[in-house]
Design a protein around this motif. Structure first.
Motif, PDB file in Angstrom:
ATOM      1  N   TYR A   1      26.896  58.070  21.543  1.00  8.17           N
ATOM      2  CA  TYR A   1      27.959  57.085  21.774  1.00  8.17           C
ATOM      3  C   TYR A   1      27.659  56.310  23.066  1.00  8.17           C
ATOM      4  O   TYR A   1      27.360  56.902  24.103  1.00  8.17           O
ATOM      5  CB  TYR A   1      29.320  57.796  21.903  1.00  8.17           C
ATOM      6  N   MET A   2      27.730  55.002  22.962  1.00  8.39           N
ATOM      7  CA  MET A   2      27.561  54.155  24.155  1.00  8.39           C
ATOM      8  C   MET A   2      28.731  53.178  24.234  1.00  8.39           C
ATOM      9  O   MET A   2      29.328  52.820  23.216  1.00  8.39           O
ATOM     10  CB  MET A   2      26.248  53.362  24.071  1.00  8.39           C
ATOM     11  N   GLY A   3      29.034  52.738  25.450  1.00  7.39           N
ATOM     12  CA  GLY A   3      30.155  51.818  25.614  1.00  7.39           C
ATOM     13  C   GLY A   3      29.996  50.906  26.812  1.00  7.39           C
ATOM     14  O   GLY A   3      30.932  50.227  27.198  1.00  7.39           O
ATOM     15  N   HIS A   4      28.804  50.891  27.414  1.00 12.66           N
ATOM     16  CA  HIS A   4      28.497  50.091  28.606  1.00 12.66           C
ATOM     17  C   HIS A   4      29.120  50.684  29.867  1.00 12.66           C
ATOM     18  O   HIS A   4      30.170  51.315  29.824  1.00 12.66           O
ATOM     19  CB  HIS A   4      28.948  48.633  28.474  1.00 12.66           C
ATOM     20  N   VAL A   5      28.443  50.461  30.966  1.00  9.73           N
ATOM     21  CA  VAL A   5      29.021  50.773  32.270  1.00  9.73           C
ATOM     22  C   VAL A   5      29.637  49.458  32.741  1.00  9.73           C
ATOM     23  O   VAL A   5      28.921  48.478  32.935  1.00  9.73           O
ATOM     24  CB  VAL A   5      27.927  51.220  33.270  1.00  9.73           C
ATOM     25  N   ASN A   6      30.948  49.417  32.834  1.00  4.68           N
ATOM     26  CA  ASN A   6      31.643  48.161  33.158  1.00  4.68           C
ATOM     27  C   ASN A   6      32.518  48.299  34.399  1.00  4.68           C
ATOM     28  O   ASN A   6      33.074  49.362  34.653  1.00  4.68           O
ATOM     29  CB  ASN A   6      32.572  47.744  32.006  1.00  4.68           C
ATOM     30  N   SER A   7      32.625  47.215  35.140  1.00  7.30           N
ATOM     31  CA  SER A   7      33.612  47.143  36.224  1.00  7.30           C
ATOM     32  C   SER A   7      34.285  45.785  36.196  1.00  7.30           C
ATOM     33  O   SER A   7      33.640  44.791  35.865  1.00  7.30           O
ATOM     34  CB  SER A   7      32.954  47.254  37.606  1.00  7.30           C
ATOM     35  N   VAL A   8      35.540  45.759  36.559  1.00 11.18           N
ATOM     36  CA  VAL A   8      36.210  44.486  36.857  1.00 11.18           C
ATOM     37  C   VAL A   8      36.367  44.440  38.372  1.00 11.18           C
ATOM     38  O   VAL A   8      36.920  45.354  38.975  1.00 11.18           O
ATOM     39  CB  VAL A   8      37.586  44.400  36.166  1.00 11.18           C
ATOM     40  N   LEU A   9      35.830  43.398  39.000  1.00 10.80           N
ATOM     41  CA  LEU A   9      35.903  43.269  40.457  1.00 10.80           C
ATOM     42  C   LEU A   9      36.592  41.972  40.818  1.00 10.80           C
ATOM     43  O   LEU A   9      36.230  40.906  40.310  1.00 10.80           O
ATOM     44  CB  LEU A   9      34.488  43.282  41.047  1.00 10.80           C
ATOM     45  N   MET A  10      37.573  42.074  41.680  1.00 11.37           N
ATOM     46  CA  MET A  10      38.313  40.874  42.083  1.00 11.37           C
ATOM     47  C   MET A  10      37.822  40.435  43.453  1.00 11.37           C
ATOM     48  O   MET A  10      37.924  41.191  44.420  1.00 11.37           O
ATOM     49  CB  MET A  10      39.803  41.191  42.156  1.00 11.37           C
ATOM     50  N   ALA A  11      37.311  39.222  43.522  1.00 11.17           N
ATOM     51  CA  ALA A  11      36.920  38.657  44.812  1.00 11.17           C
ATOM     52  C   ALA A  11      38.099  37.822  45.298  1.00 11.17           C
ATOM     53  O   ALA A  11      38.404  36.768  44.743  1.00 11.17           O
ATOM     54  CB  ALA A  11      35.683  37.791  44.651  1.00 11.17           C
ATOM     55  N   VAL A  12      38.797  38.344  46.307  1.00  9.25           N
ATOM     56  CA  VAL A  12      40.042  37.715  46.752  1.00  9.25           C
ATOM     57  C   VAL A  12      39.765  36.771  47.927  1.00  9.25           C
ATOM     58  O   VAL A  12      39.042  37.119  48.854  1.00  9.25           O
ATOM     59  CB  VAL A  12      41.068  38.804  47.155  1.00  9.25           C
ATOM     60  N   SER A  13      40.330  35.546  47.832  1.00 13.96           N
ATOM     61  CA  SER A  13      40.145  34.554  48.896  1.00 13.96           C
ATOM     62  C   SER A  13      41.495  34.107  49.429  1.00 13.96           C
ATOM     63  O   SER A  13      42.515  34.223  48.738  1.00 13.96           O
ATOM     64  CB  SER A  13      39.454  33.299  48.340  1.00 13.96           C
ATOM     65  N   LYS A  14      41.467  33.558  50.658  1.00 11.52           N
ATOM     66  CA  LYS A  14      42.732  33.005  51.199  1.00 11.52           C
ATOM     67  C   LYS A  14      43.156  31.793  50.372  1.00 11.52           C
ATOM     68  O   LYS A  14      44.333  31.539  50.189  1.00 11.52           O
ATOM     69  CB  LYS A  14      42.530  32.592  52.655  1.00 11.52           C
ATOM     70  N   CYS A  15      42.175  31.025  49.873  1.00 11.58           N
ATOM     71  CA  CYS A  15      42.504  29.890  49.010  1.00 11.58           C
ATOM     72  C   CYS A  15      42.794  30.393  47.593  1.00 11.58           C
ATOM     73  O   CYS A  15      42.140  31.329  47.132  1.00 11.58           O
ATOM     74  CB  CYS A  15      41.334  28.912  48.933  1.00 11.58           C
ATOM     75  N   PRO A  16      43.747  29.758  46.896  1.00 11.79           N
ATOM     76  CA  PRO A  16      44.022  30.202  45.522  1.00 11.79           C
ATOM     77  C   PRO A  16      42.893  29.828  44.562  1.00 11.79           C
ATOM     78  O   PRO A  16      42.087  28.952  44.857  1.00 11.79           O
ATOM     79  CB  PRO A  16      45.311  29.459  45.161  1.00 11.79           C
TER      80      PRO A  16
END
Ligand SMILES: Cc1cc2nc3c(=O)[nH]c(=O)nc-3n(C[C@H](O)[C@H](O)[C@H](O)COP(=O)(O)OP(=O)(O)OC[C@H]3O[C@@H](n4cnc5c(N)ncnc54)[C@H](O)[C@@H]3O)c2cc1C
Ligand code: SF4
Length: 523
Positions: free
Chosen positions: A302-317
């Motif tokens: 069984y495989m399912g990928h190694v995944n991450s969600v990463l949020m790069a947060v900035s002062k500007c929207p």
């Protein structure tokens, strides 16, 4: 049980594999029965509600699986006509040509496939046409050769994404437009079915503008009078004849009643986890370890990928509406300082406060979830996981799914995250805040309560691998089981390795390939 109705072909499951196969077989005039455990996704405002979809999981199955320790597992998967393509982000990638050969990873070898990229290439082009992929060739440095251009121009970047793309290019990288199956016509917006909204990835499309298997394959297939669809029809078991060499009856639970159907050819396409479970549940005296499982590989790898969600947060929207347009494959096969593959960098749909509540990141000091979501670029990182025979689907005594999974090959992924951190520090200075604009990267937990890699099942594959050798594979190169003459599997189960790009286009292309084989066989 009533008399058994007979068909030429039965296809179990209507997702990327089964739906696409049905589309290919429908014009043949053969009597085809599609059996789907789910219903049509209701068209309602909640399709586009992040609260309903992401926080409340309105369309997720309520089925409970188990982990290896017996703990409850609430899988993030969807049982509807069109399967998981109703909810997918429609990023439709080809595997890289090299993915079909053996590749050395930090965690070990990623094995070769029994077919080459060239064998699948014509079907990739057909699948890109069928699923209306929008993209631009020759931007992606790892892209394999293609015999046809993309049928539609790429989906444009919104200004914040274009700025990031320019920043990456300035650093010597090759950012590219994600190949996407959304029916957006930017040249003639009034004629466009897609309205470019923020609730695409993970949501069903209320206006049927996503290139999913229901809209583009199942519904057109049903226009042929020889094709029949049963919904709310759960296939519980396959029964063979006395020799064990052919499936004689497909047992279906529908509206509380047990029914049986038969066909010259039976195709299982219930998704990599459910297909393996179905074969295991169908054990009999000729197939004591599970149907077509003399090799003991069914359910394994069984495989399912190694995944991450990463949020790069900035002062500007970040005011981007449709964020999933940009990707980077510069580190797919490694980097100058690291000889092993790292993976693929792209984006999820724009996150919002409701979505974040379902898997909250560490909150940046002084921020709320809502604010963070308004100021973030939301990256999706994918690295390859390797086919470990101990990562597997089994069933418990009651026939329930048990998923055992230990992540592997994580070093490349860790390095990919570090690469992205480094790149984000080198973004152009913002006019208001200078370099201080960038607050850093925050991991969004993909695993509710850290119980199990739930999101891992979105890219499930590899559980009924194909190959030349019946000792080490369950399917032959045509995706027919080695041991049962009329039984095929055409969902993501057949993968030998997972690569590090999204799997659906490969499932679709392979279904078209197997479809051609079946058309020959049915002549
Ligand atoms: C939120 C999300 C986002 C994604 N984004 C992307 C993306 O951007 N790009 C990409 O390439 N991939 C993406 N994927 C993955 C993609 O959707 C899958 O790879 C693809 O749908 C797999 O196709 P399949 O045919 O193997 O299975 P599925 O599409 O899951 O189809 C299986 C079908 O079988 C039915 N079924 C199951 N068991 C039974 C049974 N016992 N009896 C009858 N019917 C049964 C199910 O209801 C379902 O309709 C995403 C997935 C999710 C969940
Ligand atoms: S972006 Fe387009 S395809 Fe996606 S959900 Fe919105 S309208 Fe549908």
């Amino acid at each position: 049980m009533a008399a058994v109705e007979h068909f030429d072909v039965i296809v179990i499951g209507t997702g990327a594999g089964g739906g696409t196969l049905a589309y290919r077989l429908a014009p043949s005039g053969k009597r085809i029965l599609l059996i789907e455990r789910g219903d049509y996704v209701p068209r309602e405002k909640d399709n586009w509600s992040t609260k309903a979809v992401n926080l409340e999981g309105k369309y997720n199955t309520r089925e409970v699986w188990r982990d290896a320790a017996g703990g409850e597992l609430h899988p993030h998967t969807n049982y509807w006509v069109g399967g998981n393509t109703k909810f997918y982000g429609a990023a439709l990638f080809r595997l890289r040509r090299e993915d079909f050969g053996e590749i050395k990873h930090w965690g070990g070898p990623s094995p070769a496939w029994p077919i080459s990229y060239e064998d699948l290439e014509p079907y990739y082009s057909q699948a890109e046409h069928l699923y209306q992929v929008h993209g631009r060739r020759a931007e992606d440095p790892t892209e394999p050769p293609a015999s046809a251009p993309y049928p539609h121009p790429p989906i444009s970047h919104e200004p914040r994404m274009q700025q990031l793309s320019d920043d990456f290019a300035r650093l010597g990288l090759k950012p590219f437009h994600v190949p996407l199956g959304v029916m957006l016509n930017e040249q003639n917006p009034r004629a466009s079915r897609c309205i470019r909204c923020e609730t695409c990835d993970g949501h069903p499309c209320l206006v049927y503008a996503k290139a999913d298997a229901q809209v583009l394959c199942v519904d057109p297939a049903l226009e042929h009078p020889n094709v029949t669809l049963l919904t709310h029809a759960y296939v519980s078991r396959l029964e063979t004849g006395p020799s064990g060499r052919d499936v004689r009856r497909v047992i279906v639970e529908r509206d509380g009643v047990t029914e049986a159907y038969s066909a010259d050819i039976v195709v299982v396409s219930a998704g990599a986890i459910n297909s393996a479970a179905l074969l295991l549940r169908s054990a009999n005296d000729k197939h004591p370890r599970g149907l077509a499982n003399g090799s003991d590989v069914v359910g394994r790898h069984y495989m399912g990928h190694v995944n991450s969600v990463l949020m790069a947060v900035s002062k500007c929207p970040n005011p981007t509406v449709f964020q999933k347009t940009l990707a980077l494959n510069d580190f797919y096969f490694g980097a100058t300082e690291w000889d092993f593959p790292m993976g693929h960098i792209s984006f999820v749909g724009k996150l919002d406060g409701d979505t974040l509540k379902a898997g909250a990141p560490a909150i940046a000091p002084g921020w709320t979830l809502e604010l963070m979501a308004k100021h973030s670029l939301d990256f999706w990182l994918t690295s390859e996981d390797l086919p470990d025979s101990n990562n597997r689907v089994t069933i418990d005594r009651a026939g329930n799914i048990v998923l055992t999974y230990q992540p592997n090959n994580e070093e490349g992924h860790t390095r990919l995250i570090e690469k992205l951190k480094g790149l984000m520090k080198q973004q152009t200075k913002c006019r208001v805040h200078g370099h201080e604009c960038h607050e850093g990267l925050f991991a969004r937990s993909l695993y509710l309560g850290q119980r199990i890699p739930l999101a891992g099942v979105a890219h499930q594959n590899g559980t009924i691998r194909f190959g030349h050798d019946p000792e080490t594979s369950a399917l032959d190169v045509n995706c027919k089981t080695h041991e049962v003459d009329n039984l095929y599997v055409v969902d993501a189960s057949f993968f030998v390795s997972s690569g590090a790009v999204n799997p659906a286009l490969t499932v679709m292309a392979n279904a078209l390939r197997v479809g051609d084989h079946l058309l020959e066989r049915l002549k």
